[in-house]
Design a protein around this motif. Structure first.
Motif, mmCIF file in Angstrom:
data_model
loop_
_atom_site.group_PDB
_atom_site.id
_atom_site.type_symbol
_atom_site.label_atom_id
_atom_site.label_comp_id
_atom_site.label_asym_id
_atom_site.label_seq_id
_atom_site.Cartn_x
_atom_site.Cartn_y
_atom_site.Cartn_z
ATOM 1 N N GLY A 1 0.817 -1.206 0.000
ATOM 2 C CA GLY A 1 0.000 0.000 0.000
ATOM 3 C C GLY A 1 0.847 1.250 0.000
ATOM 4 N N ARG A 2 0.637 2.114 0.989
ATOM 5 C CA ARG A 2 1.434 3.340 1.095
ATOM 6 C C ARG A 2 2.661 3.149 1.980
ATOM 7 N N GLY A 3 2.877 1.932 2.491
ATOM 8 C CA GLY A 3 4.039 1.694 3.326
ATOM 9 C C GLY A 3 3.655 1.312 4.740
ATOM 10 N N VAL A 4 4.678 0.990 5.525
ATOM 11 C CA VAL A 4 4.492 0.358 6.820
ATOM 12 C C VAL A 4 3.562 1.123 7.754
ATOM 13 N N SER A 5 3.647 2.427 7.796
ATOM 14 C CA SER A 5 2.912 3.189 8.807
ATOM 15 C C SER A 5 1.418 3.228 8.558
ATOM 16 N N SER A 6 0.977 2.930 7.344
ATOM 17 C CA SER A 6 -0.450 2.988 7.041
ATOM 18 C C SER A 6 -0.941 1.763 6.275
ATOM 19 N N SER A 7 -0.117 0.727 6.182
ATOM 20 C CA SER A 7 -0.495 -0.455 5.426
ATOM 21 C C SER A 7 -1.658 -1.171 6.102
ATOM 22 N N VAL A 8 -2.539 -1.696 5.292
ATOM 23 C CA VAL A 8 -3.663 -2.473 5.794
ATOM 24 C C VAL A 8 -3.207 -3.860 6.243
ATOM 25 N N LEU A 9 -2.036 -4.288 5.841
ATOM 26 C CA LEU A 9 -1.564 -5.642 6.126
ATOM 27 C C LEU A 9 -1.049 -5.775 7.545
ATOM 28 N N LEU A 10 -1.315 -6.920 8.160
ATOM 29 C CA LEU A 10 -0.738 -7.213 9.464
ATOM 30 C C LEU A 10 0.780 -7.339 9.348
ATOM 31 N N ASP A 11 1.241 -7.996 8.292
ATOM 32 C CA ASP A 11 2.678 -8.094 8.001
ATOM 33 C C ASP A 11 3.101 -6.870 7.202
ATOM 34 N N CYS A 12 2.992 -5.701 7.821
ATOM 35 C CA CYS A 12 3.231 -4.447 7.110
ATOM 36 C C CYS A 12 4.701 -4.240 6.758
ATOM 37 N N LEU A 13 5.613 -4.968 7.404
ATOM 38 C CA LEU A 13 7.031 -4.868 7.104
ATOM 39 C C LEU A 13 7.493 -5.920 6.093
ATOM 40 N N GLY A 14 6.589 -6.767 5.666
ATOM 41 C CA GLY A 14 6.933 -7.779 4.669
ATOM 42 C C GLY A 14 7.871 -8.854 5.165
ATOM 43 N N LYS A 15 8.092 -8.942 6.470
ATOM 44 C CA LYS A 15 9.057 -9.914 6.995
ATOM 45 C C LYS A 15 8.566 -11.351 6.857
ATOM 46 N N GLY A 16 7.252 -11.556 6.902
ATOM 47 C CA GLY A 16 6.721 -12.904 6.803
ATOM 48 C C GLY A 16 6.509 -13.379 5.383
ATOM 49 N N PHE A 17 6.712 -12.503 4.409
ATOM 50 C CA PHE A 17 6.395 -12.836 3.019
ATOM 51 C C PHE A 17 7.240 -14.000 2.509
ATOM 52 N N ALA A 18 8.536 -14.024 2.834
ATOM 53 C CA ALA A 18 9.404 -15.102 2.355
ATOM 54 C C ALA A 18 8.959 -16.444 2.908
ATOM 55 N N ASP A 19 8.621 -16.492 4.176
ATOM 56 C CA ASP A 19 8.190 -17.760 4.754
ATOM 57 C C ASP A 19 6.836 -18.197 4.195
ATOM 58 N N TYR A 20 5.994 -17.245 3.844
ATOM 59 C CA TYR A 20 4.735 -17.585 3.175
ATOM 60 C C TYR A 20 5.012 -18.238 1.823
ATOM 61 N N ILE A 21 5.851 -17.611 1.025
ATOM 62 C CA ILE A 21 6.154 -18.167 -0.299
ATOM 63 C C ILE A 21 6.846 -19.521 -0.161
ATOM 64 N N ARG A 22 7.757 -19.646 0.787
ATOM 65 C CA ARG A 22 8.480 -20.907 0.973
ATOM 66 C C ARG A 22 7.570 -22.032 1.456
ATOM 67 N N SER A 23 6.446 -21.687 2.046
ATOM 68 C CA SER A 23 5.512 -22.718 2.518
ATOM 69 C C SER A 23 4.611 -23.245 1.410
ATOM 70 N N LYS A 24 4.638 -22.599 0.237
ATOM 71 C CA LYS A 24 3.768 -23.017 -0.863
ATOM 72 C C LYS A 24 4.280 -24.325 -1.503
ATOM 73 N N TYR A 25 3.340 -25.103 -2.026
ATOM 74 C CA TYR A 25 3.675 -26.373 -2.645
ATOM 75 C C TYR A 25 4.075 -26.164 -4.105
ATOM 76 N N VAL A 26 5.202 -26.760 -4.457
ATOM 77 C CA VAL A 26 5.686 -26.770 -5.834
ATOM 78 C C VAL A 26 6.260 -28.153 -6.116
ATOM 79 N N ASP A 27 6.653 -28.393 -7.352
ATOM 80 C CA ASP A 27 7.248 -29.684 -7.730
ATOM 81 C C ASP A 27 8.747 -29.648 -7.431
ATOM 82 N N VAL A 28 9.133 -30.236 -6.307
ATOM 83 C CA VAL A 28 10.529 -30.240 -5.864
ATOM 84 C C VAL A 28 11.170 -31.579 -6.239
ATOM 85 N N PRO A 29 12.335 -31.570 -6.891
ATOM 86 C CA PRO A 29 13.014 -32.831 -7.193
ATOM 87 C C PRO A 29 13.222 -33.666 -5.927
ATOM 88 N N LYS A 30 12.878 -34.936 -6.037
ATOM 89 C CA LYS A 30 12.931 -35.822 -4.878
ATOM 90 C C LYS A 30 14.346 -35.942 -4.316
#
Length: 629
Positions: free
Chosen positions: A586-615
């Motif tokens: 949005g407009r940045g951390v001080s007024s973002s509607v997101l709970l994760d307004c600093l984006g710190k949890g975004f990487a762990d969210y993406i890493r938790s997603k399912y993809v086709d990983v070589p066995k």
């Protein structure tokens, strides 16, 4: 090889003691006493720090500097004087002069022979209205990228005659710091210098670099970036922490140290007596944190990171090289904060399997109540956010509960506060089992500050170092000059140049990628950046081929909006793919509607997603633990 001011060819050893205002003064003292260092730096300012205290400071109810910075200096002054340690911190915030004068008077009281200084030139509060005229038109920081669409209301305040600006501070560079150090200052108190500038300034002074030694400066910029977030380089905010044993070694961390050589190349390490880890993974994670892409802009230099290389050269020692330096950009960031309005929020709990239906009913009730109150169309933002869905067949009531965050913003307190009144209006018509904290004060509207990062020509900055006079002598003001050349560059965005046939990696498993892929993310104003990296060469071939921009958009999922813009680059020597998603905060951390307004949890969210990983990749890490020696 350049000879240092102390007649030595060795590297300067710079310890960091703070990455945010929460880092207590004890961390400065530990860095000064647990091993040999030449200098200590501290980064106490996030983008909202200055703004958060500005109104109280101008009303005379706040000193203007960060209390933890003062605490660290007061604890450490004696050892700083005894060991001849240089100190450069930005904890002066709104009032670097006031903190410098307090430190000076304390040093005099203790009989310490210390020369105290402060840097001026970053505070544009008294000038900002004249800069925000249609003739000047201070452009938004992301305006040069025509693919980026600014969030709603981002620049409305520019044409608002009733706007209330609370702070305006430019990100100045290392020139004032260098001027103070060359005048033999022992402690340099700064306000809003760029995060890495204290390290750049110390390295320039120590090695005698000129302002055009761009390759050297670029390396020191990266060194500053690596240590500026304190524990983030020594085991904090680290995606792979749960593989390390014993976990006690990741508590009460020692903070990082940069050893910068005369050619700019540097080593990141820490005091061996303190907890934590410095290895290739913690180093890569912090390098990728809050990057802008392949070009890292600073007021003194532009660092081209495309070919940066890292190498583990010993226990808790990682060496960096391969950074190319270019002239700085002609502009710097002027961080303007203004009163954006009022907001309120609260958390509602639903228990049971049908939480979505319950929350749907709640949304209908609140929407209808707002219509009756006549405020629904006056709210700038009304958002319903579901979190932590209940587990099936839960083992206790906590596991069987779901959460909804209610969030509203408006120009006035009365309208924002109508969210709480709407919840109350149909309070006895709630869904079955609704509950919440018994403290409803979160629904009381609070003023929020909005952020406008603008581009300010560096030529508009008048930067100086001020040396506080001893024994009643006058303060000495040393003009720090300005940049002599600049360059404007655009950052790259591309897919991999030589993709590999994914079939060559063999059988895959559709599973979460976090067993194989590490990452780090963070905020840059309205944008979030994320760097993803792996360990082995074949994993790198898979990551750079598989992880396209389109895949990232799909993994963002329902949070992706068409108005967002994505950039993608690669760091082959880091085995990392890096993305910037413009507009998601949005407009940045001080007024973002997101709970994760600093984006710190975004990487762990993406890493938790399912993809086709070589066995075969998964097999490498199954059950793996790493001993912290």
């Amino acid at each position: 090889m350049t000879i240092s001011p102390r007649g030595q060819k060795r590297s300067i050893r710079i310890a960091n003691c703070s990455g945010a205002m929460s880092d207590e003064g004890a961390f400065m003292y530990k860095q000064c006493t647990e091993g040999p260092i030449d200098a200590v730096t501290g980064d106490y300012l996030a983008e909202v720090n200055i703004a958060a205290n500005s109104q109280a400071y101008r009303a005379g109810t706040h000193p203007g500097w960060e209390p933890t910075a003062e605490e660290g200096l007061m604890l450490s002054l004696d050892v700083i004087a005894e060991k001849g340690i240089k100190v450069v911190i930005n904890g002066g915030s709104l009032n670097p002069k006031g903190l410098a004068e307090k430190v000076h008077s304390t040093a005099v009281e203790r009989g310490l022979d210390l020369k105290i200084s402060y840097v001026t030139g970053d505070d544009f509060y008294d000038q900002v209205d004249s800069l925000l005229t249609p003739e000047r038109h201070l452009a938004h920081f992301d305006s040069a990228n025509h693919d980026v669409k600014l969030a709603k209301d981002t620049d409305d305040f520019l044409n608002d005659p009733n706007r209330v600006i609370v702070s305006a501070n430019a990100y100045i560079g290392a020139r004032g710091i260098v001027a103070a150090l060359r005048a033999d200052a022992d402690i340099v108190i700064c306000g809003r210098v760029a995060d890495a500038s204290p390290v750049i300034g110390l390295a320039m002074w120590w090695h005698g670099w000129s302002e055009k030694d761009y390759d050297f400066l670029a390396h020191s910029l990266l060194a500053g970036h690596l240590i500026e977030c304190s524990g983030y380089a020594t085991g904090a905010n680290f995606a792979d922490f749960d593989r390390y044993r014993p976990q006690e070694k990741l508590v009460d961390l020692g903070y990082p140290i940069a050893e910068i050589s005369s050619d700019g190349t540097f080593v990141i390490t820490k005091h061996e007596t303190l907890n934590g880890i410095v290895n290739l993974d913690t180093a890569r994670a912090q390098l990728l944190y809050e990057l802008q892409g392949n070009l890292y802009l600073n007021s003194d230099v532009t660092a081209d990171l495309a070919n940066v290389e890292i190498k583990e050269i010993g226990k808790n020692r990682v060496e960096f090289s391969g950074v190319k330096g270019l002239p700085p950009p002609p502009t710097t960031k002027l961080a303007i904060f203004y009163v954006g309005g009022f907001q309120c929020e609260g958390m509602i709990v639903a228990t049971g399997r049908n939480s979505t239906a319950k929350f749907d009913l709640l949304k209908l009730q609140i929407t209808r109540a707002l219509e009756i109150l006549g405020t629904k169309d006056q709210l700038d933002i009304l958002d319903f956010q579901e979190y932590a869905h209940a587990e099936p067949n839960p083992h206790d009531q906590k596991a069987g509960s779901s959460f909804m965050r209610l969030f509203a913003q408006a120009k006035t307190a009365a309208v924002a506060g109508s969210l709480g009144r709407a919840l109350y209006k149909f309070g006895m018509q709630h869904f079955s089992g609704m509950h919440s904290t018994m403290d409803y004060r979160t629904f009381i509207p609070k003023q929020f500050l909005a952020y406008y990062p603008s581009l300010l020509p560096q030529s508009d900055i008048t930067e100086s170092a001020v040396i506080i006079g001893k024994n009643g002598e006058k303060d000495i003001v040393i003009p720090a000059g300005n940049i002599s050349e600049s360059i404007s560059l655009s950052r790259d965005s591309y897919e991999t140049s030589n993709p590999v046939d994914l079939a060559t990696f063999g059988e895959t498993v559709y599973t979460a990628m976090d067993e194989v892929v590490l990452g780090r993310s963070g905020d840059k104003g309205a944008n979030v950046n994320i760097g993803l990296f792996v360990h082995e060469d074949d994993e790198w071939d898979w990551l750079r081929t598989y992880f396209t921009g389109d895949l990232m958009k799909r993994l963002v999922g329902d949070d992706w909006k068409d108005e967002y813009y994505l950039e993608r680059v690669e760091f082959p020597h880091l085995k990392a793919v890096h993305f910037v998603i413009y507009g998601i905060l949005g407009r940045g951390v001080s007024s973002s509607v997101l709970l994760d307004c600093l984006g710190k949890g975004f990487a762990d969210y993406i890493r938790s997603k399912y993809v086709d990983v070589p066995k075969k990749f998964l097999a490498r890490y199954e059950g793996k633990t790493i001993l912290i020696e």
